[in-house]
Design an enzyme around this catalytic site. Sequence first.
Site, PDB file in Angstrom:
ATOM      1  N   GLU A  52       0.869  -1.169   0.000  1.00 33.76           N
ATOM      2  CA  GLU A  52       0.000   0.000   0.000  1.00 33.76           C
ATOM      3  C   GLU A  52       0.907   1.221   0.000  1.00 33.76           C
ATOM      4  O   GLU A  52       1.816   1.312   0.836  1.00 33.76           O
ATOM      5  CB  GLU A  52      -0.886  -0.005   1.257  1.00 33.76           C
ATOM      6  CG  GLU A  52      -1.828   1.170   1.244  1.00 33.76           C
ATOM      7  CD  GLU A  52      -2.752   1.250   2.453  1.00 33.76           C
ATOM      8  OE1 GLU A  52      -2.699   0.364   3.329  1.00 33.76           O
ATOM      9  OE2 GLU A  52      -3.518   2.232   2.513  1.00 33.76           O
ATOM     10  N   LYS A  92       4.547   0.500   9.278  1.00 33.03           N
ATOM     11  CA  LYS A  92       4.536   1.809   8.626  1.00 33.03           C
ATOM     12  C   LYS A  92       3.878   2.866   9.508  1.00 33.03           C
ATOM     13  O   LYS A  92       4.277   4.024   9.495  1.00 33.03           O
ATOM     14  CB  LYS A  92       3.809   1.713   7.286  1.00 33.03           C
ATOM     15  CG  LYS A  92       4.727   1.245   6.183  1.00 33.03           C
ATOM     16  CD  LYS A  92       4.002   1.205   4.861  1.00 33.03           C
ATOM     17  CE  LYS A  92       3.066   0.026   4.809  1.00 33.03           C
ATOM     18  NZ  LYS A  92       2.408  -0.139   3.514  1.00 33.03           N
ATOM     19  N   ARG A 129       5.483 -12.737   9.659  1.00 30.35           N
ATOM     20  CA  ARG A 129       6.071 -11.408   9.495  1.00 30.35           C
ATOM     21  C   ARG A 129       7.478 -11.406  10.046  1.00 30.35           C
ATOM     22  O   ARG A 129       7.792 -12.154  10.974  1.00 30.35           O
ATOM     23  CB  ARG A 129       5.298 -10.390  10.329  1.00 30.35           C
ATOM     24  CG  ARG A 129       3.966  -9.992   9.830  1.00 30.35           C
ATOM     25  CD  ARG A 129       3.391  -8.938  10.760  1.00 30.35           C
ATOM     26  NE  ARG A 129       3.762  -7.603  10.337  1.00 30.35           N
ATOM     27  CZ  ARG A 129       3.122  -6.952   9.362  1.00 30.35           C
ATOM     28  NH1 ARG A 129       2.119  -7.503   8.729  1.00 30.35           N
ATOM     29  NH2 ARG A 129       3.502  -5.740   9.020  1.00 30.35           N
TER      30      ARG A 129
HETATM   31  P1  ATP Z   1       2.740  -2.278   7.872  1.00 33.27           P
HETATM   32  O1  ATP Z   1       2.184  -2.927   9.082  1.00 33.27           O
HETATM   33  O2  ATP Z   1       4.179  -1.931   7.993  1.00 33.27           O
HETATM   34  O3  ATP Z   1       1.901  -1.155   7.347  1.00 33.27           O
HETATM   35  P2  ATP Z   1       1.533  -3.786   5.824  1.00 33.27           P
HETATM   36  O4  ATP Z   1       1.428  -5.253   5.781  1.00 33.27           O
HETATM   37  O5  ATP Z   1       0.306  -3.013   6.102  1.00 33.27           O
HETATM   38  O6  ATP Z   1       2.707  -3.426   6.785  1.00 33.27           O
HETATM   39  P3  ATP Z   1       1.708  -3.462   3.028  1.00 33.27           P
HETATM   40  O7  ATP Z   1       2.135  -2.288   2.222  1.00 33.27           O
HETATM   41  O8  ATP Z   1       0.289  -3.848   2.972  1.00 33.27           O
HETATM   42  O9  ATP Z   1       2.153  -3.198   4.507  1.00 33.27           O
HETATM   43  O10 ATP Z   1       2.647  -4.717   2.729  1.00 33.27           O
HETATM   44  C1  ATP Z   1       2.942  -5.195   1.449  1.00 33.27           C
HETATM   45  C2  ATP Z   1       3.363  -6.619   1.572  1.00 33.27           C
HETATM   46  O11 ATP Z   1       4.493  -6.745   2.430  1.00 33.27           O
HETATM   47  C3  ATP Z   1       2.247  -7.461   2.171  1.00 33.27           C
HETATM   48  O12 ATP Z   1       2.126  -8.641   1.427  1.00 33.27           O
HETATM   49  C4  ATP Z   1       2.710  -7.725   3.570  1.00 33.27           C
HETATM   50  O13 ATP Z   1       2.230  -8.933   4.026  1.00 33.27           O
HETATM   51  C5  ATP Z   1       4.236  -7.700   3.428  1.00 33.27           C
HETATM   52  N1  ATP Z   1       4.852  -7.288   4.695  1.00 33.27           N
HETATM   53  C6  ATP Z   1       4.643  -6.135   5.369  1.00 33.27           C
HETATM   54  N2  ATP Z   1       5.318  -6.119   6.526  1.00 33.27           N
HETATM   55  C7  ATP Z   1       5.996  -7.291   6.586  1.00 33.27           C
HETATM   56  C8  ATP Z   1       6.868  -7.888   7.546  1.00 33.27           C
HETATM   57  N3  ATP Z   1       7.195  -7.262   8.675  1.00 33.27           N
HETATM   58  N4  ATP Z   1       7.369  -9.114   7.276  1.00 33.27           N
HETATM   59  C9  ATP Z   1       7.056  -9.744   6.140  1.00 33.27           C
HETATM   60  N5  ATP Z   1       6.239  -9.242   5.203  1.00 33.27           N
HETATM   61  C10 ATP Z   1       5.701  -8.036   5.410  1.00 33.27           C
HETATM   62 MG    MG Z   2      -1.365  -3.046   4.806  1.00 33.32          MG
END
Ligand code: ATP
Ligand code: MG
Length: 550
Positions: free
Chosen positions: A31, A266, A256
């Site tokens: 995102e 984020k 994760r």
């Molecule tokens: P955040 O909690 O940092 O906002 P998010 O999952 O909301 O993380 P996205 O932009 O939706 O962020 O993530 C894009 C991809 O990266 C998704 O498939 C998510 O599962 C993966 N991802 C995000 N954070 C991690 C992490 N700490 N470890 C492994 N994969 C991750």
């Molecule tokens: Mg997300």
Amino acid sequence: MNESVNFIRQIIDRDLASGKHTGTVTRFPPEPNGYLHIGHAKSICLNFGIARDYGGRCNLRFDDTNPEKESEEYTRSIEQDVRWLGFRWDELRFASDYFESLYQYAEELIRRGKAYVDSQDAESIRLSRGTLTQPGRESPHRDRDPEENLELFRRMRAGEFGDGEHVLRARIDMASSNINMRDPVIYRIRHVSHHRTGDAWCIYPMYDYTHCISDALEGITHSLCTLEFEDHRPLYDWVLDQLDVPCHPQQIEFARLNVEYTVVSKRRLNQLVSDGHVDGWDDPRLPTLSGLRRRGYTPAAIRDFCDRIGVTKKDAMVEMGVLENSARQDLDAHAPRAMAVLDPLKVVIENYPEGDGELLDAANHPKDPSQGTRQLPFSRELWIEREDFMEDPPKKFFRLAPGSEVRLRYAYLVTCTGVLHDADGNVTELRCRYDPLSRGGSAPDGRKVKGTIHWVSAAHGVGAELRLYDRLFLVPDPAAASDFLAQLNPDSRRVITDAWVEPSLAPAAPDQNYQFERQGYFVADPDSRPERPVFNRTATLRDSWGEQKK
Ligand code: ATP
Ligand code: MG
């Protein structure tokens, strides 16, 4: 490349062997509401690594359904970071490209009696969802007939209602043991401009609804996501089962990545940046990819780290030392060596001629002759590290002390013959004599000199700023604290403004990594000016995290 076969690859192997799929299509779906962090690197290496190793395809897809929080800046930085990590996507997609299809599929759900417009406010909907132990309550609008739903939904799209007046909900099961299945909202009204679609839409689809259809439209074979989406998988499958979509990707969840003494979310990173606790998204203390890059981490080091931690179903906290070790290993092999004095003490070599001095050959890399040599200017006055001298040394101190002899790296053997002090008794200058026959650093008579120290010629050295970093937080799991900001390490950055570096380091080459001998790995910072280079310490030479933890 050397990634061991993880459980996801085992699934893929089976799917290819059974003929369920003839190839792999994966995607990385960020995102654009912040910069990528090391957790995203894990997902990137996983998704793009599968495409690389199976000869498959991998798309970069922006999951841009939340216009309030998203921006072009984030989109650009994410593209840049994925490329920097060394990956190339097959197609660049945006969930917003699918808004029209998503809308048409929603009408289809309505026609099939699988979605309805709910006119309760957000609070009532929330309260009627029930709890883990209690079923939800059905909305009074749940049995609206499809014609009425269609008309209302079209009027929602046409902008006839205000934010929150209606939502579109999937019609599944308010008594499901899985709360995600209790008629989740799939569209909401938001009168805000979108950074790509402008004002074309005032209704926006929700993540769960958007994600599975986007995957299906792109022909994704394996939709890899993190464990928190495990409970959403039934919804992912339900939506696709109701619709005539091109295919039905398989969602597979993995753990994760969490790293000690930092935060990988984020939302929290955004707070650190917007509240000014760090200098920006690329602050070298942050675990963002842009921060790590500025800190001197190489793409190869980050890919190696992702290989090492592997992919499992179990959430775990990884030590910062593991990340640092990946950097050390890559930088030890590749970074040219250089000399820098962090805490300078003046040395005057009394028997060395006045004047310009001479040039000495120095290897750029002790283990890699292909990196060649450089010429180091040497002269009568030098800077050495203050801690390399002790006036009253303990027994096993092999560096400089009154009367003792030490090797100046690549130069000569010198013996300390005098110590100058200020009024408070602090050492201000050393007097030494050198052995002119020891050029290059070996004694002509074969006498043993144990200690070797680094130095910079005072007449030729360049004044530099060095930034040394420590962990950003005081506790291993700051995210677990009620106020994570209260756990910030006040001493996470130390700035040295009066360091001396050898002249070959100015002007500093952008992004060039070095090992400053005996001091650690450093990288030139973009704040460098031609006459005044600035370096960030990437890592010390040895892991110090274990000691710090106590
Ligand atoms: P955040 O909690 O940092 O906002 P998010 O999952 O909301 O993380 P996205 O932009 O939706 O962020 O993530 C894009 C991809 O990266 C998704 O498939 C998510 O599962 C993966 N991802 C995000 N954070 C991690 C992490 N700490 N470890 C492994 N994969 C991750
Ligand atoms: Mg997300």
